[in-house]
Motif scaffolding. Sequence first.
Motif, PDB file in Angstrom:
ATOM      1  N   ARG A  91       0.850  -1.204   0.000  1.00  0.00           N
ATOM      2  CA  ARG A  91       0.000   0.000   0.000  1.00  0.00           C
ATOM      3  C   ARG A  91       0.889   1.258   0.000  1.00  0.00           C
ATOM      4  O   ARG A  91       1.893   1.315   0.729  1.00  0.00           O
ATOM      5  CB  ARG A  91      -0.914   0.025   1.242  1.00  0.00           C
ATOM      6  N   PRO A  92       0.504   2.268  -0.788  1.00  0.00           N
ATOM      7  CA  PRO A  92       1.311   3.495  -0.829  1.00  0.00           C
ATOM      8  C   PRO A  92       1.503   4.107   0.557  1.00  0.00           C
ATOM      9  O   PRO A  92       2.553   4.698   0.840  1.00  0.00           O
ATOM     10  CB  PRO A  92       0.494   4.419  -1.739  1.00  0.00           C
ATOM     11  N   SER A  93       0.515   3.961   1.448  1.00  0.00           N
ATOM     12  CA  SER A  93       0.635   4.565   2.788  1.00  0.00           C
ATOM     13  C   SER A  93       1.798   3.947   3.559  1.00  0.00           C
ATOM     14  O   SER A  93       2.451   4.624   4.360  1.00  0.00           O
ATOM     15  CB  SER A  93      -0.660   4.401   3.585  1.00  0.00           C
ATOM     16  N   PHE A  94       2.091   2.670   3.332  1.00  0.00           N
ATOM     17  CA  PHE A  94       3.198   2.029   4.045  1.00  0.00           C
ATOM     18  C   PHE A  94       4.522   2.585   3.537  1.00  0.00           C
ATOM     19  O   PHE A  94       5.439   2.883   4.315  1.00  0.00           O
ATOM     20  CB  PHE A  94       3.137   0.508   3.881  1.00  0.00           C
ATOM     21  N   ASP A  95       4.584   2.763   2.226  1.00  0.00           N
ATOM     22  CA  ASP A  95       5.780   3.340   1.628  1.00  0.00           C
ATOM     23  C   ASP A  95       6.036   4.744   2.187  1.00  0.00           C
ATOM     24  O   ASP A  95       7.150   5.082   2.607  1.00  0.00           O
ATOM     25  CB  ASP A  95       5.543   3.416   0.117  1.00  0.00           C
ATOM     26  N   LEU A  96       4.966   5.535   2.227  1.00  0.00           N
ATOM     27  CA  LEU A  96       5.064   6.900   2.759  1.00  0.00           C
ATOM     28  C   LEU A  96       5.506   6.884   4.213  1.00  0.00           C
ATOM     29  O   LEU A  96       6.329   7.681   4.652  1.00  0.00           O
ATOM     30  CB  LEU A  96       3.693   7.584   2.690  1.00  0.00           C
ATOM     31  N   LEU A  97       4.928   5.947   4.959  1.00  0.00           N
ATOM     32  CA  LEU A  97       5.261   5.840   6.377  1.00  0.00           C
ATOM     33  C   LEU A  97       6.745   5.524   6.557  1.00  0.00           C
ATOM     34  O   LEU A  97       7.442   6.161   7.353  1.00  0.00           O
ATOM     35  CB  LEU A  97       4.412   4.741   7.039  1.00  0.00           C
ATOM     36  N   MET A  98       7.236   4.552   5.777  1.00  0.00           N
ATOM     37  CA  MET A  98       8.633   4.156   5.923  1.00  0.00           C
ATOM     38  C   MET A  98       9.570   5.313   5.565  1.00  0.00           C
ATOM     39  O   MET A  98      10.591   5.516   6.211  1.00  0.00           O
ATOM     40  CB  MET A  98       8.940   2.920   5.065  1.00  0.00           C
TER      41      MET A  98
END
Length: 204
Positions: free
Chosen positions: A176-183
């Motif tokens: 999910r893009p949100s996980f990428d953003l979070l990392m």
Amino acid sequence: MMLLELDIPHEIRFVDIYAQPHVLLDDVVPFVDVNPKNAVPALRLDTGEVHTEIGVILQYIVDLKSHSSLLPRPGTQERYRVMEWLSYVGSDVHKTIGPLFHPHMPEVAKDIHRQNLHRRLSYIEAQLADRPYLTGENFTVADAYLFVMIGWAPYFKFDLTPYPNLSAFHARIASRPSFDLLMQGIAPALGRMRLPVFSGTTSP
Ligand SMILES: N[C@@H](CCC(=O)N[C@@H](CS)C(=O)NCC(=O)O)C(=O)O
């Protein structure tokens, strides 16, 4: 991750939970001043009010938006299903994993926790046989909570290979893009955190 999913403005503060008492990374002030329970996460609102408890914080965040597939509306059967999973992940999964991080917990005690965790993950593995997410087709806050718990597996020496549905579930959410953003957002702080380092993994 849920704040990012919902595009809710926020500021992340990091807590060193390996320091006693826990400290806010940038301030070196005791975290107990924020949360007297001395546990992460805590969510401080603009009003100064502080919310604690993962299952409640997750619901609070999504309820800030009028509707999102991350959490069904209050009062519906579907909402209670998500709450049921939040409770199970919080009490039966999360609290079994915690002791596995303890540096002084005897191996024999850790083995008992690993066996309990294996029973619970086996139940979840079976549930995920015919659906992509815990409650069905929609990714919800309960999935996000479980995602974080099983993402810690390398840190607490637990091999997820015997759980193919759970492993696929983890990969699905990690894309999910949100996980990428979070990392991206937490990467600078991760380098400064004292994370436990283990070698190898243990099968359940
Ligand atoms: N009941 C709390 C538990 C949260 C929790 O266990 N947090 C852990 C990290 S995952 C923690 O802060 N542990 C530090 C400690 O208890 O000293 C919740 O649901 O938010």
